[in-house]
Design a protein around this motif. Structure first.
Motif, PDB file in Angstrom:
ATOM      1  N   SER A   1       0.766  -1.116  -0.001  1.00 44.98           N
ATOM      2  CA  SER A   1      -0.191  -0.082  -0.006  1.00 44.98           C
ATOM      3  C   SER A   1       0.975   1.294   0.078  1.00 44.98           C
ATOM      4  O   SER A   1       0.357   2.430  -0.374  1.00 44.98           O
ATOM      5  CB  SER A   1      -0.891   0.132   1.281  1.00 44.98           C
TER       6      SER A   1
ATOM      7  N   THR B   1       2.776   2.242  -5.687  1.00 49.22           N
ATOM      8  CA  THR B   1       1.960   2.385  -6.619  1.00 49.22           C
ATOM      9  C   THR B   1       1.494   1.160  -7.409  1.00 49.22           C
ATOM     10  O   THR B   1       2.314   0.262  -7.483  1.00 49.22           O
ATOM     11  CB  THR B   1       2.353   3.380  -7.677  1.00 49.22           C
TER      12      THR B   1
ATOM     13  N   ARG C   1      -3.057   2.249  -2.002  1.00 54.64           N
ATOM     14  CA  ARG C   1      -3.525   3.862  -1.795  1.00 54.64           C
ATOM     15  C   ARG C   1      -3.363   4.668  -3.245  1.00 54.64           C
ATOM     16  O   ARG C   1      -3.674   5.742  -3.252  1.00 54.64           O
ATOM     17  CB  ARG C   1      -3.056   4.234  -0.450  1.00 54.64           C
ATOM     18  N   HIS C   2      -2.399   4.230  -3.895  1.00 58.40           N
ATOM     19  CA  HIS C   2      -1.954   5.006  -5.201  1.00 58.40           C
ATOM     20  C   HIS C   2      -2.398   3.973  -6.491  1.00 58.40           C
ATOM     21  O   HIS C   2      -1.647   3.094  -6.678  1.00 58.40           O
ATOM     22  CB  HIS C   2      -0.682   5.191  -5.012  1.00 58.40           C
TER      23      HIS C   2
ATOM     24  N   GLN D   1      -5.766   7.612  -3.837  1.00 57.49           N
ATOM     25  CA  GLN D   1      -5.220   8.710  -4.898  1.00 57.49           C
ATOM     26  C   GLN D   1      -5.348   7.723  -6.112  1.00 57.49           C
ATOM     27  O   GLN D   1      -4.607   6.648  -6.385  1.00 57.49           O
ATOM     28  CB  GLN D   1      -4.068   8.910  -4.717  1.00 57.49           C
TER      29      GLN D   1
ATOM     30  N   HIS E   1      -5.015   8.129 -10.608  1.00 55.79           N
ATOM     31  CA  HIS E   1      -4.527   8.947 -11.604  1.00 55.79           C
ATOM     32  C   HIS E   1      -5.039   7.847 -12.954  1.00 55.79           C
ATOM     33  O   HIS E   1      -4.808   6.769 -12.796  1.00 55.79           O
ATOM     34  CB  HIS E   1      -2.984   9.139 -11.475  1.00 55.79           C
TER      35      HIS E   1
ATOM     36  N   HIS F   1       5.179   8.570 -11.791  1.00 57.50           N
ATOM     37  CA  HIS F   1       4.743   8.236 -10.595  1.00 57.50           C
ATOM     38  C   HIS F   1       5.851   7.733  -9.752  1.00 57.50           C
ATOM     39  O   HIS F   1       5.878   6.701  -9.135  1.00 57.50           O
ATOM     40  CB  HIS F   1       3.633   7.317 -10.431  1.00 57.50           C
TER      41      HIS F   1
ATOM     42  N   GLU G   1       6.574   7.346  -5.490  1.00 63.02           N
ATOM     43  CA  GLU G   1       6.012   6.035  -4.900  1.00 63.02           C
ATOM     44  C   GLU G   1       6.551   4.856  -5.635  1.00 63.02           C
ATOM     45  O   GLU G   1       6.603   4.801  -6.806  1.00 63.02           O
ATOM     46  CB  GLU G   1       4.606   6.045  -4.907  1.00 63.02           C
TER      47      GLU G   1
END
Length: 176
Positions: free
Chosen positions: A33, A36, A61-62, A89, A91, A111, A114
């Motif tokens: 978590s 990414t 979480r991403h 989050q 994207h 990204h 992360e």
């Protein structure tokens, strides 16, 4: 029964049974978590289901949802379900995973704050036809995102510290 198999002293017949998908945490959920997770075909049915599952079990979480078509409809129930998950989050990255250095490079570099922990390859194209009606063009259309995309992802990501590299079968969409 159309098919029987002799098993020991008895007989067996093939049966498809329904299964429930239990949402559980994995032993790596906390570490995963913190990074990414990229989902190719991310705005499609399987991609959204995967995104919701990853968020629900706390494994991501991403999320980067990679999609040829771009964002889903804001009124899509799958999209609303993903966006309503707390502390996630999301994207959306528009592009095709089978184009060299297009999407994969952008996911890795855009990204970079992360670490990349997981790739979920759900991208695919539906071009059903009877075998006798298949053409080389139709096969290329179907194989490009699924096979070429998987090979490109593997070749690009082979030296990263992924905990998950999951490739969904093309038939998975039939069970969604």
């Amino acid at each position: 029964e159309p098919e029987l198999a002799k098993v020991g002293v008895g007989w067996a017949v093939p049966r498809l049974l329904g299964a429930s998908m239990k949402l559980t945490r994995t032993h790596n959920a906390r570490r995963d978590s913190e990074g990414t997770h990229a989902i190719t075909g991310g705005t499609g049915g399987l991609g959204m289901l995967t995104a919701r599952w990853l968020g629900t079990i706390g494994m991501a979480r991403h999320l980067v949802l990679v999609s040829r078509s771009g964002a889903p409809s804001e009124r899509s129930t799958d999209w609303v379900g993903v966006m309503s998950l707390p502390a996630i989050q999301v994207h959306i990255l528009r592009g095709s995973v089978d184009e060299p250095r297009d999407v994969v490079g952008r996911v890795l570099h855009q990204h970079g704050t992360e670490p990349m922990r997981g790739v979920w390859h759900t991208a695919g194209v539906l071009a059903d036809a009877l075998v006798a009606q298949q053409t080389p063009q139709r096969l290329r259309l179907v194989f490009a995102p699924k096979v070429a995309g998987a090979l490109l992802l593997h070749g690009t990501l082979h030296c990263t510290c992924l905990s998950t590299f999951s490739i969904f079968s093309s038939i998975a969409a039939l069970f969604y």
